[in-house]
Design an enzyme around this catalytic site. Structure first.
Site, PDB file in Angstrom:
ATOM      1  N   SER A 263      28.414   2.701 -79.928  1.00 15.86           N
ATOM      2  CA  SER A 263      26.957   1.690 -80.996  1.00 15.86           C
ATOM      3  C   SER A 263      26.305   2.919 -82.152  1.00 15.86           C
ATOM      4  O   SER A 263      26.831   4.372 -81.986  1.00 15.86           O
ATOM      5  CB  SER A 263      25.980   2.108 -79.872  1.00 15.86           C
ATOM      6  OG  SER A 263      25.554   2.971 -79.977  1.00 15.86           O
ATOM      7  N   LYS A 264      25.649   1.872 -83.328  1.00 13.62           N
ATOM      8  CA  LYS A 264      25.286   2.620 -83.904  1.00 13.62           C
ATOM      9  C   LYS A 264      24.724   3.731 -83.557  1.00 13.62           C
ATOM     10  O   LYS A 264      24.418   4.680 -84.160  1.00 13.62           O
ATOM     11  CB  LYS A 264      24.550   1.598 -85.132  1.00 13.62           C
ATOM     12  CG  LYS A 264      24.691   2.119 -86.470  1.00 13.62           C
ATOM     13  CD  LYS A 264      23.244   1.054 -86.781  1.00 13.62           C
ATOM     14  CE  LYS A 264      23.946  -0.916 -86.811  1.00 13.62           C
ATOM     15  NZ  LYS A 264      22.751  -1.253 -87.597  1.00 13.62           N
ATOM     16  N   ARG A 265      24.000   3.475 -82.805  1.00 11.26           N
ATOM     17  CA  ARG A 265      23.156   4.877 -82.264  1.00 11.26           C
ATOM     18  C   ARG A 265      23.879   5.590 -82.091  1.00 11.26           C
ATOM     19  O   ARG A 265      23.950   7.168 -82.692  1.00 11.26           O
ATOM     20  CB  ARG A 265      21.999   3.920 -80.397  1.00 11.26           C
ATOM     21  CG  ARG A 265      20.869   5.254 -80.640  1.00 11.26           C
ATOM     22  CD  ARG A 265      20.034   4.973 -79.312  1.00 11.26           C
ATOM     23  NE  ARG A 265      19.403   3.853 -79.706  1.00 11.26           N
ATOM     24  CZ  ARG A 265      18.440   3.189 -79.504  1.00 11.26           C
ATOM     25  NH1 ARG A 265      18.836   3.179 -78.434  1.00 11.26           N
ATOM     26  NH2 ARG A 265      18.361   1.497 -79.382  1.00 11.26           N
ATOM     27  N   ALA A 268      24.934   8.005 -85.454  1.00  4.09           N
ATOM     28  CA  ALA A 268      23.894   8.335 -85.603  1.00  4.09           C
ATOM     29  C   ALA A 268      23.113   9.773 -85.257  1.00  4.09           C
ATOM     30  O   ALA A 268      22.918  10.329 -85.845  1.00  4.09           O
ATOM     31  CB  ALA A 268      22.219   7.643 -85.380  1.00  4.09           C
TER      32      ALA A 268
END
Ligand code: GLU
Length: 507
Positions: A263-265, A268
């Site tokens: 995921s994008k998270r 990050a």
């Protein structure tokens, strides 16, 4: 004669280069180098709306950092360029025209509003977003439905158009994927993809086939997300160049995160791009650090990527790039998704730091430890320090914590960890020790240790109870390599000074 192996990585300059992208590069590269072939990088910049200035240079910088230098590219030259699709525009048009002449593609004049209307009118619960395909094409504004006369009229009037492929009604398109074996697609479920856009630029589908042909690509590793596009490519190969010329495809399995898809998270948190971008990547706004900034060595980064979906059939996990080239084989790529585990990624890095030479690590650590270029003396000292502490660094910036105290006195000394068992005898011992360092030549670490222990014994103190305070005085806390090694690198004057300072803090 076997054709000379030529592979390509074909990125669109639209944002950061993520770990999945580098794995694609890596597998192309390994295959090429294993077969003494050529690694081409082609910039697929036909989608002008998604173009990000700077992304192309960034991409090459990333490849350079990884040590995956292309043989042919915009930056490396080569005889089959240009290697940027926007500079090959006229070539694609020619092929689109040929397809139209042969009745394999057609002009479509539908405006975005008309397409919108078609989708709204033809939508059913079973087919909520109808595609431009054999079922609807005759009801729309294209050369097949309008006929030659009307089409010519529109063309002469300069009406904007796109060129679409005419997907055959009922056909099965097959190819043998190098990883997943026989793959087939039923054309009746596929839409008439756009090949040439209204701005005269090709879409990815047309450009990729034309360029793979002209650049004599023999094999192409790409992400599994491109598998659904394969039937369009197969058709274009069949129509334009003949299937025997088609490169052999290998669709690499997806990279999964701890909980399924990455995921994008996750990005990050773990810094998926190779390194931070100096523009705001709309796709990964929150990601400000890549693997480089996180403190990975490129050797470790490549090693961990290679093992995402591949192994050499043994338990071996640590491979240099050359070892990967030697051991690489397509047969050992798994078709199931590969799981990315950040803890495991760090493990690879730690192993690589441990096995790297002081020379290799020196520039990496130097830039993380000093805000200005180190002096010759600092550099010499850093070499000694690296030898002592590299095993304690998982990420490159761990050097700050592990080695900062060699260069500056600790800001804080954890005296609380000493005071519990502190005594006048111990104070006397350390006063003596500081004096020794100040005035007597003490010899190497082993000699210092011997003297330390003999003195402790003569005062009936347990050496074990003196070692921790000594360490804390020198380092500030309960960590670091052997304490006499530390004292040796610090030198007698600094060692004496730190002992004396700590004594001022103690009762
Ligand atoms: N331009 C495509 C991309 O951005 C290339 C896909 C392929 O390798 O065919 O990934």
């Amino acid at each position: 004669m076997e054709k000379k192996v030529r592979v390509r990585f074909a990125p669109s300059p639209t944002g950061g280069l993520h770990l999945g992208g580098v794995r694609t590069v890596l597998f192309n590269y390994l295959f090429a180098k294993k077969h003494k072939g050529t690694f081409v990088v082609r910039i697929e910049d036909t989608d002008q709306r998604r173009y990000v200035p700077g992304a192309e240079d960034y991409l090459f910088d990333c490849l350079r950092w990884c040590g995956l230098e292309p043989d042919e590219s915009v930056q490396h030259g080569g005889s089959l360029g240009p290697y940027r699709q926007s500079e090959r525009k006229s070539l694609y048009k020619k092929y689109a025209d040929t397809l139209i002449e042969k009745g394999l593609a057609y002009y479509a004049f539908d405006t975005p509003e008309e397409l919108e209307k078609m989708r709204a009118e033809l939508a059913t619960p079973a087919n909520p977003s109808p595609q431009y395909d054999r079922q609807v094409r005759m009801q729309l504004r294209n050369s097949l439905a309008l006929g030659a006369a009307k089409t010519n009229e529109l063309l002469e009037a300069g009406t904007p158009y796109v060129v679409r492929i005419k997907m055959p009604e009922q056909d099965t398109l097959r190819f043998t994927d190098l990883i997943r074996g026989e793959v087939s697609f039923d054309t009746s479920t596929l839409d008439d993809k756009v090949l040439l856009k209204a701005d005269g630029m090709p879409t990815y589908h047309l450009a990729v086939v034309v360029d793979d042909y002209h650049m004599q690509i023999t094999h192409a590793f790409r992400g599994e997300e491109w598998l659904p596009s394969a039937p369009v490519h197969i058709l274009l190969w069949k129509y334009l160049f003949g299937l025997v010329q088609m490169p052999q495809w290998a669709h690499l399995p997806l990279i999964l995160g701890p909980n399924g898809k990455l995921s994008k998270r996750d990005g990050a948190k773990y810094g998926f791009p190779v390194f931070a971008m100096n523009w705001t990547d709309p796709a990964s706004k929150e990601i400000t650090e890549g693997f480089k900034e996180k403190g990975f060595l490129p050797e470790a980064f490549l090693n961990l990527l290679a093992l995402l979906g591949w192994n050499d059939g043994s338990e071996k996990e640590i491979f240099s790039l050359q070892e990967l080239i030697d051991a690489f084989s397509i047969e050992r790529i798994h078709s199931a998704g590969a799981r990315f585990d950040y803890e495991k990624a760090k493990w690879f890095n730690h192993e690589w730091i441990k096995k790297s030479s002081v020379d290799r690590l020196l520039p990496e650590f130097e830039q993380r430890l000093f805000s200005q270029p180190a002096t010759a003396e600092e550099r010499k000292k850093l070499c000694q320090v690296i030898e002592l502490v590299k095993d304690r660094c998982t990420l490159l910036m761990d050097i700050k914590e592990q080695a900062g105290f060699f260069f500056t006195d600790p800001l804080q000394v954890d005296t609380a960890a000493i005071t519990g068992k502190w005594s006048a005898e111990k104070r006397a011992f350390f006063e003596w020790l500081a004096d020794q360092y100040q005035h007597a030549p003490l010899g190497d670490a082993a000699a210092q240790e011997q003297l330390f222990k003999e003195k402790a014994a003569s005062l009936q103190l347990k050496a074990g109870e003196l070692l921790l305070p000594f360490r804390i005085m020198l380092v500030g806390g309960k960590f670091g390599p052997g304490v006499f090694d530390i004292a040796t690198v610090l030198g007698p004057a600094t060692t004496a000074r730190r002992i004396a300072y700590a004594l001022t803090l103690l009762p």
